[in-house]
Motif scaffolding. Structure first.
Motif, PDB file in Angstrom:
ATOM      1  N   TYR A 116      58.874  78.412 -15.901  1.00 42.30           N
ATOM      2  CA  TYR A 116      58.274  79.037 -14.865  1.00 42.30           C
ATOM      3  C   TYR A 116      58.317  80.519 -15.067  1.00 42.30           C
ATOM      4  O   TYR A 116      57.326  81.327 -14.729  1.00 42.30           O
ATOM      5  CB  TYR A 116      58.922  78.662 -13.567  1.00 42.30           C
ATOM      6  N   CYS A 120      55.955  81.692 -17.574  1.00 44.33           N
ATOM      7  CA  CYS A 120      54.675  81.753 -17.331  1.00 44.33           C
ATOM      8  C   CYS A 120      54.461  82.831 -16.312  1.00 44.33           C
ATOM      9  O   CYS A 120      53.194  83.550 -16.723  1.00 44.33           O
ATOM     10  CB  CYS A 120      54.285  80.251 -16.376  1.00 44.33           C
ATOM     11  N   ARG A 140      53.362  86.132 -18.311  1.00 45.24           N
ATOM     12  CA  ARG A 140      51.928  86.250 -18.815  1.00 45.24           C
ATOM     13  C   ARG A 140      51.289  87.531 -18.254  1.00 45.24           C
ATOM     14  O   ARG A 140      50.272  87.997 -18.862  1.00 45.24           O
ATOM     15  CB  ARG A 140      50.963  84.992 -18.441  1.00 45.24           C
ATOM     16  N   LEU A 185      53.080  73.735 -15.673  1.00 42.63           N
ATOM     17  CA  LEU A 185      51.697  74.393 -15.697  1.00 42.63           C
ATOM     18  C   LEU A 185      51.202  73.902 -14.514  1.00 42.63           C
ATOM     19  O   LEU A 185      50.103  74.904 -13.933  1.00 42.63           O
ATOM     20  CB  LEU A 185      51.080  73.690 -16.998  1.00 42.63           C
ATOM     21  N   VAL A 193      50.815  76.763 -11.903  1.00 40.90           N
ATOM     22  CA  VAL A 193      50.223  78.273 -12.417  1.00 40.90           C
ATOM     23  C   VAL A 193      48.507  77.921 -11.847  1.00 40.90           C
ATOM     24  O   VAL A 193      48.249  76.865 -11.943  1.00 40.90           O
ATOM     25  CB  VAL A 193      50.486  78.342 -13.622  1.00 40.90           C
ATOM     26  N   ARG A 203      45.361  79.239 -16.970  1.00 37.74           N
ATOM     27  CA  ARG A 203      45.999  78.534 -17.948  1.00 37.74           C
ATOM     28  C   ARG A 203      44.806  77.683 -18.687  1.00 37.74           C
ATOM     29  O   ARG A 203      43.790  77.301 -18.100  1.00 37.74           O
ATOM     30  CB  ARG A 203      46.518  77.617 -17.271  1.00 37.74           C
ATOM     31  N   ILE A 220      47.662  81.514 -20.075  1.00 39.09           N
ATOM     32  CA  ILE A 220      48.840  80.543 -20.592  1.00 39.09           C
ATOM     33  C   ILE A 220      47.898  79.678 -21.571  1.00 39.09           C
ATOM     34  O   ILE A 220      46.935  79.080 -21.282  1.00 39.09           O
ATOM     35  CB  ILE A 220      49.555  79.920 -19.777  1.00 39.09           C
TER      36      ILE A 220
END
Length: 288
Positions: free
Chosen positions: A41, A44, A47, A73, A76, A81, A104
């Motif tokens: 997490y 992510c 990013r 994911l 997100v 992504r 991502i």
């Protein structure tokens, strides 16, 4: 709209934000793996930094590496992504100028990671990819050279069963190992049985609400600069040359935590040659 905005803002103002994230992973169906899930997490979240973290989840087949990746994911926002089951060595170069910037890139298949390892390594180190490709001009019929560029930075999220992944790529990533114990297998099977019950049906409904809440909360996170006023007081192992990269990952992890807690910090500004830079400062709690 304002009401929804304030609800998402309250989630980011939770004093126990990290604890809540771990609890929400369990509520959305992930069994165990709290540290790995939290690491994923935070990676992510990175990013939004200039140099994001990268993750490789390594395990044997069917151990749960894809389940971990999917659990992270799905919290997100979809627009942040890009997820592939496989990828050839060249395909990364043709993804477009800004398709991956501050997003991502997830690759969930061993061979895809192997084939794209060189490009992924460049993307992680240099923050961009360029390739010159020769093709035929449709009007003149002459051979022409075109340059394709993929702009980063990109947060990489990879899974693999391979033990012998390119060492240079591994050095650039945080490597997570899946819990393959018998107790974890029993816990997963118990969760699978529970999912067939009425309470399991209701839990799935709650799960969708939690996922949406996290996606909306992450949409509120701003790509601020992070300043660590304690950076020069920190220490790290220095016995091997690879710790140079490990040290950078350690500092970036702290930055990611600070960025996540931005709604609980003062946003500070500094004027640099007429340009106003907004930043948030790391705390001792972030480092801890």
């Amino acid at each position: 709209m304002m009401g929804a905005h304030s609800i998402r803002g309250r989630a980011l103002k939770d004093n126990n934000l990290v604890g809540r994230i771990i609890e929400d992973f369990a509520k959305t169906g992930l069994v165990g793996e709290p540290s790995n899930a939290l690491m994923g997490y935070l990676a992510c979240v990175s990013r939004k930094l200039n140099i994001p973290l990268a993750i490789i989840v390594q395990s044997t087949s069917a151990a749960g590496k894809s389940a971990l990746m999917d659990a992270v994911l799905k919290l997100v926002p979809e627009e942040d992504r890009v997820h592939y089951s496989a990828m050839t060595g060249q395909s990364l170069f043709y993804l477009g100028e800004t398709n991956l910037k501050h997003k991502i890139l997830g690759i969930a298949e061993e061979e895809g990671v192997r084939q794209a390892a060189y490009a992924l390594k460049l993307l992680q180190s240099q923050g961009e990819l360029t390739i010159a490709s020769t093709g035929k001009d449709p009007q003149s019929g002459k051979l022409v050279t075109e340059e394709y560029r993929v702009e980063g930075p990109v947060m990489l999220f990879l899974t693999t069963t391979a033990i012998d992944i390119d060492e240079e790529l591994l050095n650039r990533c945080v490597v997570l190992s899946i819990n393959e114990s018998r107790e974890q297998t029993a816990a997963i099977q118990q969760r699978q049985r529970q999912a067939r019950t009425l309470s399991g049906l209701l839990a799935r409904n709650e799960s969708e609400h939690i996922i949406q809440q996290h996606q909306n909360a992450q949409r509120l996170l701003r790509p601020l600069a992070v300043v660590n006023p304690y950076a020069e007081q920190l220490a790290f192992a220095d016995s091997r040359t690879r710790t140079r990269r490990d040290h950078e990952k350690y500092l970036t992890l702290i930055d990611s935590i600070t960025l996540l807690y931005q709604y609980q910090r003062d946003i500070k500004t500094i004027d640099r040659d007429g340009q106003v830079i907004e930043y948030v400062e790391a705390t001792l709690d972030d480092i801890a």
